[in-house]
Design an enzyme around this catalytic site. Structure first.
Site, PDB file in Angstrom:
ATOM      1  N   HIS A   1       1.674   1.323   8.764  1.00 26.96           N
ATOM      2  CA  HIS A   1       1.120   2.488   8.207  1.00 26.96           C
ATOM      3  C   HIS A   1      -0.224   2.827   9.150  1.00 26.96           C
ATOM      4  O   HIS A   1      -0.453   3.941   9.787  1.00 26.96           O
ATOM      5  CB  HIS A   1       0.308   2.314   6.780  1.00 26.96           C
ATOM      6  CG  HIS A   1      -0.433   3.290   6.257  1.00 26.96           C
ATOM      7  ND1 HIS A   1       0.289   4.659   5.643  1.00 26.96           N
ATOM      8  CD2 HIS A   1      -1.643   3.586   6.479  1.00 26.96           C
ATOM      9  CE1 HIS A   1      -0.561   5.279   5.202  1.00 26.96           C
ATOM     10  NE2 HIS A   1      -1.713   4.543   5.696  1.00 26.96           N
TER      11      HIS A   1
ATOM     12  N   HIS B   1       2.319  11.389   1.944  1.00 25.10           N
ATOM     13  CA  HIS B   1       1.810  10.558   0.944  1.00 25.10           C
ATOM     14  C   HIS B   1       2.920  10.385  -0.301  1.00 25.10           C
ATOM     15  O   HIS B   1       2.933  10.454  -1.295  1.00 25.10           O
ATOM     16  CB  HIS B   1       0.348  11.047  -0.166  1.00 25.10           C
ATOM     17  CG  HIS B   1      -0.513  10.192  -0.375  1.00 25.10           C
ATOM     18  ND1 HIS B   1      -1.142  10.073  -1.453  1.00 25.10           N
ATOM     19  CD2 HIS B   1      -1.105   9.218   0.670  1.00 25.10           C
ATOM     20  CE1 HIS B   1      -1.883   9.232  -1.293  1.00 25.10           C
ATOM     21  NE2 HIS B   1      -2.041   8.876  -0.366  1.00 25.10           N
TER      22      HIS B   1
END
Lengths: 699, 87
Positions: A19, A66
Site C-alpha cells: 500500500h 478505497h
C-alpha cells in the site's frame, strides 16, 4: 542483520507494505516518468501532480482507491476514501474544488450489490456534500467480476495560486513540526499487531474501517489554507496510510533531511496509546505542518481560531534519520530513506490465453427489429443508463463553479474564479475491453477520457490513473497490469497528457471463490478551456440544426488519428461553430444520438448509410460499433459548410448524417434488404427507458 | 400477540462517533458541564411493533430482520435490543 525494536519493526512494516511502498508496481510505473510537459510543475514525485493552467493558477489532481474498506463497509469506506483524497490535494496547498467517483459493482440483480451501491453513494453524499465540495464527472460500470470486490475510486481536483504550492517535504533545519488533529486507535487493525497488543475482546469493539468526520475536514481545509497564506508554512503533508510514520519519513526523506519528534506531545483522543500505536495510527483528519520557527505564533493563532487540536511535536534535523522519543526515552531511530525508499520486488508476468467474448452474426432482414431492440436494451443497461439517480444525490453545484450540469454533460466543467478559464475533468475506464486486451483497453481509456474532455471544448493536458487489479503475485494479473501501463504510457505520449500521479490497488480478488476482478485501470483526464463561455454540452439545442458525425467507424484505436480528431474538436468549439457535442462512447453512435435528443428534448432524423466508415458495415454495426476517435456534433445550418471545410483541411472524415427537428421522434433511416426503411422511436419512450434503470433497482 | 421491540444501533465502542463528539465539545462542554460529562455517544433508536408467539421469538425476528436487511453492519455497528414488551 539489524536489530529493530517493536516500534521500528512496526514503522518498517507499514512503510514496506504494498500500500505505501508500491514495491510491485514501481518498476512498471517508472515508464510514466518519460513523458514530460512544460505545464506539469510537479509530477510523479509528490502526493499529487501540479499542473500550470496559466494566469498564475495551478490545478492539482489525483485519483486513489478505497476498494477494500468499501467492500466490507460501503458507507464509511467510501466516505473516508473521499476524506483521504481531499487531504492529498489540500496538502499541496490548494483548495479542493471537485470530487469524482469512479465506481464498479457487480450486477444489481443481486441484493448484496444493491446494498453496496446504495451505501457507497450514501457515503459519498455524506462526506462530499458536507465538506462543501461538488461531486460530478465520475463514471460507473457493472460486471459480475466485481460481485464481492466492488471498486470505489475517488478523485479530487484542487485549484490555487502557483506561489502557494507547498511540497510535501521539510525545508530548513530547525523548522517546527506541528501536528494538527487528534490521534486515536481507530486506524489500527494490522493482523500482526492485533495478536500482540490488543486483546481479542477489545478487537470486537473496534470497527474494521474508519469513521470520517466531514465537518471536521471542512474546518481543516479552511485552517490549512489560511495557514499557508501566512507564508510561514514551508511544507505540509496529510496523515493517511502509514500515519505519522509515513508523514515524517517521507517529508524528511524527500528533502534529504531528518526529523526528531516527541510522542508525549501528540494530541490524543484516547488514553494510554503506546508509541507503536501513535506511530502507525491512521486516524482521519490530521495534517503535519513544517513551519518556520518565527511563524509558530501566527500559525497557532489560526489553529486556535478554528478550534483545532494541535501541538508542536518536534523539529527538522540534518541527520537524515527519523528519531522518535517518548517522555525522553528514545523509541525509534531509523534512516528516513529506509522508510521512504523501500526496495522493489520484480514480479514475473505471463500472458494468459486469448480471451474472447461471444458475438453473434446478424442478418440483414432482421436488422430493423434488432436495431429497435438493441437501442432500448442499451439505454436500459447499467453501463449506459441515465446516472440521474446517482448525481441527484450528490451536491454538484456547491462552490458556484459548475458550468455544465450533469443532466446535459458527462464531464465536470468548472470555472476558475478570477479568470476567464475553465477546467474540464472526466474519469473513465472500460474493464471488459481491458480484460480482452489490457494494452488496447487501457490506451483506449486514456483516449476516451480525453475525448470526453475535448467534447466540451477543453484541451486535455494531464492524466492521473488508478490501477485496480488482482494479486500481483499471480503472473497473469501482473501481465495485465504491465500491459495496461504500457498502453496508458503510449496513449499519454501521443495525446500529450503526462501522468501526474495516481494509485495502484492490488489484491482485489475473492479468496473464497477465486474470482479476480477484471483489470480496471481508471483514468482521470484534466482539460483546460481558455474561455469558459465557449463550453459546449451534449444536448441538442434547436430544431433544424445539422447533425455531423466526425471520425471513421473503424475497429482499431489509432492514437495519431485520435490526437488529430481531438485537436480539431477543440478548435471547432473554440471557433464557436458547434451547438452540441458528445464523444461516441459506450453503445456507439446510436446511443450518443439518443442521449443528445433526450437531454435536449429535441428530436432527430439520422440517415445511417451516411455514417463515415472504412469497412463495409451493415446498419446495425454502424449504429452500435464502439470505435474510438469519433464525435457526434450539431451545428446551425449556417455554420455547417465551414465545419465540413475545416474537417477536410484537417483530413478527418466528417459527414452531415441528419437534422434535428420537433417531431418528438428519433428516426433512423437505413437501407435494409435493398429497401429504404425508417425505424422510429418515440422520444418520451426512450427517455423513460433511459432514466428508469437505477430508480427501479434502487428505489 | 403483539410485542414492542426497542433496538439501539451505535458505532462500535472503539469507533469514532463524530456526532457525539461534536455534541460533547460544542454543546455540553461549552455549556459549562466540562467537569461532569466526559462522553456523549450518538446512535439510532428503532422501535418495532411485531407479531410473535412469545417475547424471544419477537426478539429473534427483529434481530434477523435488522441483520438481513443490513439495518446495521456488524463491521462498524453495535446492535442492542434494549427492551421487549408485550402490548
Amino acid at each position: 542483520m539489524n536489530n529493530f525494536n517493536e516500534v521500528e519493526e512496526g514503522m518498517i512494516s507499514v512503510m514496506h507494505s504494498e500500500h505505501c511502498s508500491y514495491k510491485s508496481s514501481r518498476p512498471i510505473l517508472k515508464a510514466f516518468s518519460q513523458i514530460k510537459s512544460k505545464r506539469v510543475l510537479i509530477g510523479l514525485e509528490q502526493d499529487a501532480g501540479v499542473v500550470d493552467i496559466g494566469d498564475g493558477y495551478v490545478v492539482v489532481f489525483k485519483i486513489e482507491s478505497h476498494n477494500h474498506p468499501s467492500s466490507i463497509e460501503p458507507f464509511h469506506g467510501a466516505a473516508t476514501g473521499i476524506g483521504g483524497i481531499i487531504r492529498d490535494i489540500l496538502c499541496m496547498g490548494v483548495r479542493p474544488i471537485l470530487l469524482l467517483d469512479p465506481l464498479r459493482f457487480g450486477s444489481l440483480e443481486k441484493p448484496h450489490n444493491r446494498w453496496l451501491m446504495k451505501e457507497v453513494v450514501g457515503g459519498i453524499v455524506n462526506y462530499g456534500n458536507c465538506s462543501g465540495i461538488p461531486t460530478l464527472g465520475g463514471d460507473i460500470e457493472f460486471d459480475e467480476s466485481f460481485d464481492t470486490n466492488c471498486l470505489v475510486n475517488v478523485a479530487c481536483v484542487g485549484v490555487g495560486k502557483v506561489e502557494n504550492i507547498k511540497p510535501s517535504q521539510v525545508k530548513d533545519v530547525g523548522d517546527l513540526l506541528i501536528l494538527v488533529g487528534t490521534t486515536g486507535r481507530d486506524g489500527i487493525h494490522g493482523v500482526t499487531f492485533a495478536s500482540r497488543v490488543i486483546t481479542e475482546e477489545s478487537e470486537a469493539d473496534r470497527p474494521a474501517v474508519q469513521i470520517g468526520d466531514p465537518f471536521a475536514k471542512k474546518v481543516l481545509i479552511e485552517a490549512t489554507l489560511e495557514a499557508i497564506e501566512t507564508g510561514f508554512v514551508n511544507g505540509l503533508k496529510d496523515l493517511g496510510g502509514g500515519g505519522l510514520t509515513c508523514a515524517t519519513s517521507e517529508m524528511a526523506g524527500a528533502a534529504e533531511k531528518g526529523v526528531e519528534i516527541h510522542l508525549e506531545k501528540v494530541p490524543l483522543r484516547e488514553e494510554n496509546l503506546s508509541p507503536y500505536e501513535i506511530m502507525i495510527s491512521e486516524s482521519q483528519e490530521r495534517m503535519l505542518f513544517c513551519v518556520a520557527p518565527s511563524g509558530k505564533e501566527a500559525i497557532s493563532k489560526i489553529l486556535d481560531k478554528y478550534n483545532l487540536s494541535y501541538a508542536c511535536i518536534g523539529h527538522v534535523t540534518d541527520t537524515g534519520r527519523v528519531l522518535v522519543f517518548n517522555n525522553g526515552t528514545k523509541v525509534a531511530d531509523l534512516p528516513a530513506k529506509l522508510l521512504s525508499d523501500p526496495p522493489v520486488i520484480h514480479r514475473t508476468s505471463s500472458k494468459p490465453k486469448i480471451r474472447e467474448i461471444s458475438t453473434s452474426n446478424v442478418y440483414a432482414a432482421d436488422l430493423p427489429i434488432l436495431i429497435e431492440k438493441k437501442l432500448y436494451s442499451l439505454l436500459e443497461s447499467g453501463n449506459i443508463a441515465s446516472r440521474r439517480w446517482i448525481y441527484t444525490h450528490y451536491d454538484h453545484e456547491v462552490g458556484v463553479r459548475t458550468i455544465l450540469k450533469p443532466n446535459v454533460c458527462d464531464v465536470a466543467v468548472l470555472r476558475i474564479l478570477g479568470t476567464k478559464k475553465a477546467i474540464a475533468v472526466k474519469s473513465f475506464g472500460n474493464s471488459v475491453q481491458t480484460y480482452l486486451s489490457p494494452y488496447d483497453g487501457a490506451a483506449g481509456a486514456v483516449a476516451e477520457a480525453c475525448r470526453y474532455v475535448a467534447s466540451v471544448g477543453a484541451k486535455p493536458v494531464a492524466m492521473s490513473n488508478c490501477c485496480n487489479y488482482g494479486s500481483p503475485e499471480n503472473p497473469e494479473v501482473f501481465w495485465e497490469f504491465s500491459e495496461s501501463v504500457r498502453g496508458m504510457v503510449d496513449a499519454c505520449k501521443v495525446l500529450d497528457t503526462p501522468c501526474t500521479g495516481g494509485n495502484v490497488s492490488f489484491y482485489n480478488e475473492d479468496e473464497e471463490n477465486g474470482i479476480i476482478i477484471k483489470p480496471s485501470p481508471v483514468v482521470v483526464i484534466l482539460g483546460v478551456l481558455e474561455d469558459q463561455t465557449k463550453a459546449v454540452s451534449m444536448n441538442f439545442k434547436n430544431p433544424d440544426d445539422s447533425i455531423i458525425a466526425i471520425g471513421n467507424t473503424v475497429t482499431r484505436l489509432d492514437l495519431q488519428r485520435e490526437k488529430k480528431t481531438i485537436d480539431m474538436i477543440v478548435e471547432l468549439i473554440d471557433k464557436r461553430l458547434l451547438t452540441a457535442s458528445i464523444p461516441c462512447s459506450r453503445g456507439g453512435l446510436g446511443v450518443s444520438v439518443a442521449k443528445m435528443c433526450i437531454s435536449g428534448d429535441v428530436s432527430a432524423l439520422i440517415r445511417i448509410p451516411l455514417i463515415p466508415s472504412y469497412d463495409h458495415m451493415n446498419e446495425y454495426e454502424l449504429l452500435f460499433d464502439e470505435s474510438h476517435s469519433r464525435f457526434m456534433v450539431s451545428a446551425s445550418e449556417d455554420n455547417t459548410a465551414e465545419i465540413i471545410k475545416f474537417t477536410k483541411q484537417k483530413e478527418i472524415p466528417a459527414r452531415i448524417i441528419g437534422k434535428t427537428n420537433n417531431s418528438q421522434e428519433l428516426a433512423f433511416v437505413g437501407n435494409f434488404s435493398n429497401t429504404l426503411d425508417t425505424i422510429r422511436f418515440h422520444l418520451p419512450d426512450l427517455k423513460e427507458k433511459w432514466e428508469k434503470t437505477f430508480p427501479s433497482m434502487l428505489g | 400477540m403483539k410485542f414492542l421491540v426497542e433496538t439501539i444501533i451505535e458505532n462500535l465502542p472503539l469507533a469514532r462517533n463524530p456526532e457525539g463528539e461534536t455534541i460533547l465539545r460544542e454543546l455540553v462542554h461549552r455549556g459549562g458541564y466540562k467537569d461532569l460529562v466526559s462522553d456523549v455517544r450518538s446512535g439510532k433508536y428503532l422501535r418495532f411493533t411485531v407479531e410473535a408467539d412469545h417475547s424471544n421469538e419477537a426478539k429473534e425476528i427483529i434481530f434477523d430482520l435488522c441483520n438481513k436487511l443490513r439495518i446495521f453492519n456488524p463491521i462498524v455497528h453495535k446492535f442492542t435490543i434494549s427492551k421487549v414488551e408485550k402490548l
